[in-house]
Design a protein around this motif. Structure first.
Motif, mmCIF file in Angstrom:
data_model
loop_
_atom_site.group_PDB
_atom_site.id
_atom_site.type_symbol
_atom_site.label_atom_id
_atom_site.label_comp_id
_atom_site.label_asym_id
_atom_site.label_seq_id
_atom_site.Cartn_x
_atom_site.Cartn_y
_atom_site.Cartn_z
ATOM 1 N N LEU A 174 0.957 6.609 -7.032
ATOM 2 C CA LEU A 174 -0.070 7.598 -7.337
ATOM 3 C C LEU A 174 0.504 9.015 -7.326
ATOM 4 O O LEU A 174 0.155 9.842 -8.176
ATOM 5 C CB LEU A 174 -1.221 7.477 -6.337
ATOM 6 C CG LEU A 174 -2.123 6.250 -6.502
ATOM 7 C CD1 LEU A 174 -3.110 6.167 -5.351
ATOM 8 C CD2 LEU A 174 -2.852 6.299 -7.837
ATOM 9 N N LEU A 175 1.381 9.293 -6.357
ATOM 10 C CA LEU A 175 2.029 10.604 -6.314
ATOM 11 C C LEU A 175 2.815 10.840 -7.598
ATOM 12 O O LEU A 175 2.719 11.909 -8.220
ATOM 13 C CB LEU A 175 2.937 10.692 -5.090
ATOM 14 C CG LEU A 175 3.818 11.935 -4.971
ATOM 15 C CD1 LEU A 175 2.990 13.214 -5.024
ATOM 16 C CD2 LEU A 175 4.645 11.882 -3.680
ATOM 17 N N GLY A 219 0.867 7.756 5.645
ATOM 18 C CA GLY A 219 1.324 6.371 5.782
ATOM 19 C C GLY A 219 2.589 6.264 6.599
ATOM 20 O O GLY A 219 2.744 5.361 7.426
ATOM 21 N N GLU A 233 2.089 1.786 -3.471
ATOM 22 C CA GLU A 233 1.004 2.287 -4.305
ATOM 23 C C GLU A 233 0.769 3.782 -4.070
ATOM 24 O O GLU A 233 0.494 4.531 -5.023
ATOM 25 C CB GLU A 233 -0.280 1.508 -4.034
ATOM 26 C CG GLU A 233 -1.513 2.014 -4.770
ATOM 27 C CD GLU A 233 -1.409 1.929 -6.292
ATOM 28 O OE1 GLU A 233 -2.286 2.494 -6.971
ATOM 29 O OE2 GLU A 233 -0.456 1.300 -6.803
ATOM 30 N N ARG A 234 0.890 4.239 -2.839
ATOM 31 C CA ARG A 234 0.743 5.674 -2.564
ATOM 32 C C ARG A 234 1.842 6.465 -3.267
ATOM 33 O O ARG A 234 1.596 7.554 -3.800
ATOM 34 C CB ARG A 234 0.747 5.938 -1.058
ATOM 35 C CG ARG A 234 -0.532 5.491 -0.361
ATOM 36 C CD ARG A 234 -0.577 5.996 1.073
ATOM 37 N NE ARG A 234 0.365 5.326 1.940
ATOM 38 C CZ ARG A 234 0.092 4.231 2.647
ATOM 39 N NH1 ARG A 234 -1.108 3.674 2.588
ATOM 40 N NH2 ARG A 234 1.012 3.689 3.441
ATOM 41 N N HIS A 235 3.055 5.928 -3.273
ATOM 42 C CA HIS A 235 4.146 6.589 -3.987
ATOM 43 C C HIS A 235 3.873 6.598 -5.495
ATOM 44 O O HIS A 235 4.139 7.586 -6.179
ATOM 45 C CB HIS A 235 5.478 5.890 -3.707
ATOM 46 C CG HIS A 235 6.068 6.188 -2.360
ATOM 47 N ND1 HIS A 235 5.581 5.645 -1.193
ATOM 48 C CD2 HIS A 235 7.103 7.000 -1.990
ATOM 49 C CE1 HIS A 235 6.290 6.088 -0.168
ATOM 50 N NE2 HIS A 235 7.221 6.909 -0.622
ATOM 51 N N ALA A 288 -1.069 11.800 1.541
ATOM 52 C CA ALA A 288 -1.354 10.391 1.796
ATOM 53 C C ALA A 288 -0.075 9.597 2.049
ATOM 54 O O ALA A 288 -0.030 8.723 2.927
ATOM 55 C CB ALA A 288 -2.125 9.794 0.616
ATOM 56 N N VAL A 289 0.970 9.892 1.282
ATOM 57 C CA VAL A 289 2.263 9.214 1.498
ATOM 58 C C VAL A 289 2.766 9.478 2.909
ATOM 59 O O VAL A 289 3.192 8.556 3.628
ATOM 60 C CB VAL A 289 3.294 9.687 0.451
ATOM 61 C CG1 VAL A 289 4.703 9.241 0.848
ATOM 62 C CG2 VAL A 289 2.941 9.147 -0.927
ATOM 63 N N GLU A 320 0.829 -1.205 0.000
ATOM 64 C CA GLU A 320 0.000 0.000 0.000
ATOM 65 C C GLU A 320 0.865 1.258 0.000
ATOM 66 O O GLU A 320 0.545 2.253 -0.664
ATOM 67 C CB GLU A 320 -0.926 0.004 1.215
ATOM 68 C CG GLU A 320 -2.045 -1.016 1.154
ATOM 69 C CD GLU A 320 -1.619 -2.401 1.633
ATOM 70 O OE1 GLU A 320 -0.396 -2.618 1.835
ATOM 71 O OE2 GLU A 320 -2.495 -3.261 1.788
ATOM 72 N N SER A 321 1.989 1.206 0.720
ATOM 73 C CA SER A 321 2.910 2.341 0.729
ATOM 74 C C SER A 321 3.467 2.582 -0.669
ATOM 75 O O SER A 321 3.536 3.728 -1.139
ATOM 76 C CB SER A 321 4.051 2.087 1.720
ATOM 77 O OG SER A 321 5.008 3.120 1.665
ATOM 78 N N ALA A 373 -1.937 13.487 -2.786
ATOM 79 C CA ALA A 373 -1.185 12.235 -2.803
ATOM 80 C C ALA A 373 0.037 12.308 -1.897
ATOM 81 O O ALA A 373 0.387 11.331 -1.225
ATOM 82 C CB ALA A 373 -0.763 11.898 -4.235
#
Length: 240
Positions: A195-196, A218, A191-193, A214-215, A188-189, A211
Motif C-alpha cells: 500500500l505504501l 507493524g 500488504e502494508r508495504h 502503518a508500516v 499483513e506486513s 501508510a
C-alpha cells in the motif's frame, strides 16, 4: 578489547551511568599493556560511548551523547544491540518521526527510475516471504526490506535524506531483521508495504504518510514496542 566493551554496552549489560571495568582489570583480563587498553578505550571515548572520569574510571554516557552516525557506532549497534530494547526504541522513534515525511515527499518527487527501485525491492520481499525459515533467504528478505525503505529515502531527491538513510542503514537493518523474525503476520506486513508503494506510485502524499506510519506501527507491534508516543505527525492535519 574495544569489541568486548562495545558488545557489553550495546547489549545493555552496562547501562548509561555504569562504570566499565578499570584499566588494570582490563589489562589483566586481555593480557594487554596499559597503552593498548587506553587506545581501545579512546575509541569508545571519541564516539561518545564512555567518558573518562579522573580518579574513578570510565563511565557509560547517556544514549543522547552517543555519536550514532559514526560508522563504528552504527556497526556496533547492528552487531550487538539486538538484546537492548532501549536502543531498539530509540531507532524506532527516529523512524516514526521521520519516515512518514520521507514517504510524503517521495510521493511528490519520485521518478520512474525511483519507482522501479521501490518495486524491485518489494518484489524481492514478496518472493522470499514464505521461505524465511532458511537463514540465507531470511537475510535476503531483510536485505530487500531495507532496500525498499532506502529507495523511498532516495526518491525524495534530497541529498541529506539519501545520505542519512545510507549512514543509518545498519541500524535500520537491525530493526527490520528482528521484526521480520518476530512478526506473526508476515502477509499483513507485506500488504502494508504494498500500500505504501502504491500511494507513492499514485502520487498520493497524504496517503503515503499514513501508510508509512502503518508500516512502522507493524514493526513496533512485532518488536513489542509502543509506537505512538513519539510520532511527530500524530496530531498533524494533512493538506492536499
Amino acid at each position: 578489547m574495544s569489541e568486548y566493551l562495545a558488545e557489553a554496552i550495546f547489549s545493555g549489560a552496562y547501562q548509561p551511568g555504569d562504570f566499565v571495568p578499570r584499566e588494570l582489570d582490563l589489562c589483566e583480563r586481555f593480557k594487554l599493556n596499559r597503552s593498548a587498553v587506553r587506545s581501545d578505550l579512546r575509541q569508545l571515548v571519541d564516539t561518545g560511548i564512555i567518558e573518562r572520569i579522573s580518579g574513578h574510571g570510565s563511565k557509560v554516557r547517556e544514549y543522547a551523547d552517543w555519536q550514532i552516525l559514526d560508522p563504528a557506532v552504527t556497526e556496533w549497534m547492528t552487531r550487538y544491540a539486538a538484546p537492548n530494547p532501549m536502543i531498539q526504541r530509540e531507532i524506532l522513534s527516529f523512524r516514526l518521526d521521520v519516515e512518514p515525511y520521507v514517504a510524503m515527499t517521495a510521493a511528490r518527487r519520485a521518478t520512474a527510475h525511483d519507482l522501479v527501485a521501490i518495486e524491485d525491492a518489494f518484489e524481492g520481499m514478496r518472493r522470499t516471504l514464505h521461505h524465511v525459515d532458511d537463514p540465507e533467504i531470511r537475510q535476503r528478505h531483510s536485505d530487500n526490506d531495507v532496500a525498499f525503505h532506502a529507495a523511498i529515502f532516495k526518491a525524495t531527491h534530497n541529498i541529506v535524506w539519501a545520505q542519512l538513510s545510507h549512514i543509518l542503514r545498519p541500524s535500520i537493518y537491525l530493526l527490520i531483521s528482528m521484526s521480520n523474525v518476530q512478526t506473526s503476520e508476515p502477509e499483513e506486513s507485506l500488504e502494508r508495504h504494498r500500500l505504501l508503494m502504491e500511494h507513492i506510485r499514485g502520487r498520493r502524499p497524504n496517503e503515503a504518510f499514513l501508510a508509512a506510519q502503518a508500516v512502522l506501527a507493524g514493526t513496533a507491534s512485532a518488536l513489542g514496542i509502543e509506537a505512538g508516543a513519539s510520532t511527530l505527525g500524530q496530531h498533524l492535519t494533512l493538506q492536499g
